[in-house]
Design a protein around this motif. Structure first.
Motif, short mmCIF file in Angstrom:
data_model
loop_
_atom_site.label_atom_id
_atom_site.label_comp_id
_atom_site.label_asym_id
_atom_site.label_seq_id
_atom_site.Cartn_x
_atom_site.Cartn_y
_atom_site.Cartn_z
N GLY A 7 -10.84 101.71 -108.78
CA GLY A 7 -11.48 100.75 -107.86
C GLY A 7 -10.72 99.71 -107.53
O GLY A 7 -10.65 99.09 -106.15
N CYS A 8 -10.23 98.90 -108.30
CA CYS A 8 -8.94 97.61 -108.15
C CYS A 8 -8.24 98.30 -107.20
O CYS A 8 -7.68 97.22 -106.28
N ALA A 9 -7.35 99.30 -107.50
CA ALA A 9 -6.40 99.52 -106.52
C ALA A 9 -6.68 99.76 -105.11
O ALA A 9 -6.11 99.24 -104.06
N HIS A 10 -7.97 100.31 -104.99
CA HIS A 10 -8.45 100.53 -103.47
C HIS A 10 -8.68 99.12 -102.93
O HIS A 10 -8.65 99.01 -101.62
N HIS A 11 -9.24 98.21 -103.64
CA HIS A 11 -9.74 97.17 -103.15
C HIS A 11 -8.51 96.35 -102.79
O HIS A 11 -8.45 95.72 -101.71
N GLU A 12 -7.41 96.44 -103.55
CA GLU A 12 -5.93 95.66 -103.23
C GLU A 12 -5.57 96.27 -101.73
O GLU A 12 -4.95 95.65 -100.79
N ASP A 13 -5.70 97.65 -101.62
CA ASP A 13 -5.09 98.31 -100.40
C ASP A 13 -5.94 97.91 -99.21
O ASP A 13 -5.33 97.68 -98.18
N ASP A 14 -7.39 97.88 -99.59
CA ASP A 14 -8.18 97.25 -98.57
C ASP A 14 -7.75 95.75 -97.85
O ASP A 14 -7.78 95.52 -96.69
N GLU A 15 -7.53 95.00 -98.98
CA GLU A 15 -7.20 93.58 -98.58
C GLU A 15 -5.80 93.57 -98.11
O GLU A 15 -5.68 92.59 -97.25
N ARG A 16 -4.93 94.52 -98.54
CA ARG A 16 -3.39 94.45 -97.93
C ARG A 16 -3.54 94.90 -96.39
O ARG A 16 -3.00 94.17 -95.51
N HIS A 17 -4.47 95.83 -95.94
CA HIS A 17 -4.51 96.26 -94.88
C HIS A 17 -5.21 95.37 -93.85
O HIS A 17 -4.82 95.17 -92.86
N LYS A 18 -6.19 94.29 -94.29
CA LYS A 18 -6.81 93.45 -93.63
C LYS A 18 -5.64 92.35 -93.20
O LYS A 18 -5.86 92.03 -92.28
N LEU A 19 -5.03 92.12 -94.24
CA LEU A 19 -4.09 90.96 -94.08
C LEU A 19 -3.14 91.64 -92.98
O LEU A 19 -2.69 90.66 -92.00
N TYR A 20 -2.82 92.74 -93.04
CA TYR A 20 -1.68 93.31 -91.91
C TYR A 20 -2.34 93.34 -90.70
O TYR A 20 -1.66 92.88 -89.61
N ARG A 21 -3.75 93.75 -90.37
CA ARG A 21 -4.16 93.60 -89.22
C ARG A 21 -4.40 92.23 -88.71
O ARG A 21 -4.08 91.87 -87.29
N HIS A 22 -4.71 91.38 -89.65
CA HIS A 22 -4.93 89.94 -89.37
C HIS A 22 -3.56 89.32 -88.67
O HIS A 22 -3.59 88.64 -87.76
N VAL A 23 -2.34 89.65 -89.41
CA VAL A 23 -1.19 89.18 -89.04
C VAL A 23 -0.90 89.96 -87.60
O VAL A 23 -0.09 88.85 -86.80
N ALA A 24 -0.86 90.87 -87.43
CA ALA A 24 -0.91 91.68 -86.05
C ALA A 24 -1.52 91.01 -84.92
O ALA A 24 -0.88 90.91 -83.88
N ILE A 25 -2.95 90.71 -85.27
CA ILE A 25 -3.56 90.13 -84.31
C ILE A 25 -3.06 88.85 -83.79
O ILE A 25 -2.86 88.34 -82.74
N VAL A 26 -2.61 87.95 -85.03
CA VAL A 26 -1.92 86.52 -84.63
C VAL A 26 -0.87 86.74 -83.99
O VAL A 26 -0.56 85.82 -83.09
N ILE A 27 0.16 87.67 -84.21
CA ILE A 27 1.32 87.86 -83.40
C ILE A 27 1.00 88.28 -82.08
O ILE A 27 1.57 87.81 -80.97
N VAL A 28 0.11 89.58 -81.79
CA VAL A 28 -0.11 90.28 -80.62
C VAL A 28 -0.96 89.37 -79.65
O VAL A 28 -0.57 89.28 -78.38
N ALA A 29 -1.97 88.59 -80.06
CA ALA A 29 -2.91 88.05 -79.21
C ALA A 29 -2.42 86.90 -78.44
O ALA A 29 -2.68 86.96 -77.17
N PRO A 30 -1.38 86.18 -78.91
CA PRO A 30 -0.73 85.25 -77.86
C PRO A 30 0.07 85.83 -76.92
O PRO A 30 0.17 85.25 -75.48
N ILE A 31 0.69 86.93 -77.23
CA ILE A 31 1.62 87.52 -76.33
C ILE A 31 0.60 87.99 -74.95
O ILE A 31 1.19 88.29 -73.82
#
Length: 212
Positions: A7-31
């Motif tokens: 369960g901890c591993a799945h939680h870490e994966d979810d957090e990592r995916h959320k972080l990636y999505r957040h970074v992508a939004i921050v980069i793509v949105a201004p463009i």
């Protein structure tokens, strides 16, 4: 692995995916926002390409050697550009002018100085164009002789370079500019191999074709 660790591993994966999505939004949105703003500006202002006019040509020499089928020419042109836009300025970063005969370049390119053209402004240039012993293909030499006999030769004055649009403080990227100005030259007696007498000036005021 225990269910707790799994369960901890799945939680870490979810957090990592959320972080990636957040970074992508921050980069793509201004463009995306910038692209939308540029598109809206283009739709509102609709930049119109500059209007070029070939005003006159002064032929100092236009001599073809029958022995080598090489053409030597010396001419001065007056060419003008008008910016038809009321809210958009134009930067001419690089502009080379040269002459062609039946698609073959017959003079070296002459560079015009970089300049800025304000709203509704007109810019006039008077460059010299030179071509010394420029080899012509045999069929072009024959065509030139036929045109001389007919009394009129079509010479195209061309300009090629880069322009940028300016709206307020915003300056666009570079766009390629191609200009073609057809000029019909009347030929007289070509004694001594010259198609025209020296320093013959032709008043043309011919509208040019412009592609941006």
């Amino acid at each position: 692995m225990s269910p707790k660790n799994d369960g901890c591993a799945h939680h870490e994966d979810d957090e990592r995916h959320k972080l990636y999505r957040h970074v992508a939004i921050v980069i793509v949105a201004p463009i995306v926002i910038i692209a939308i703003i540029i598109f809206i500006i283009y739709l509102v202002l609709r930049p119109t390409k500059p209007q070029f006019t070939l005003q006159d040509i002064t032929l100092n020499a236009f001599n073809i050697s029958t022995a080598t089928t090489a053409l030597s020419s010396n001419l001065q042109i007056t060419i003008s550009s008008r910016n038809p836009n009321a809210r958009i300025g134009i930067f001419y970063d690089k502009l080379d002018v040269y002459a062609t005969y039946r698609s073959q370049q017959i003079t070296l390119p002459t560079g015009l100085p970089p300049s800025y053209q304000g709203h509704k402004d007109v810019t006039v240039w008077s460059p010299y164009l030179y071509g010394t012993e420029v080899p012509l293909a045999p069929y072009l030499a024959i065509s030139l002789g036929q045109d001389e006999t007919a009394g009129t030769v079509l010479v195209d004055i061309k300009a090629s370079g880069k322009v940028r649009w300016k709206v307020g403080s915003f300056v666009s990227g570079k766009y390629h500019l191609n200009v073609n100005c057809p000029a019909y030259i009347t030929f007289g007696n070509k004694d001594g191999g010259y198609a025209v007498d020296p320093a013959v000036k032709y008043q043309l005021v011919a509208r040019c074709n412009v592609d941006v």
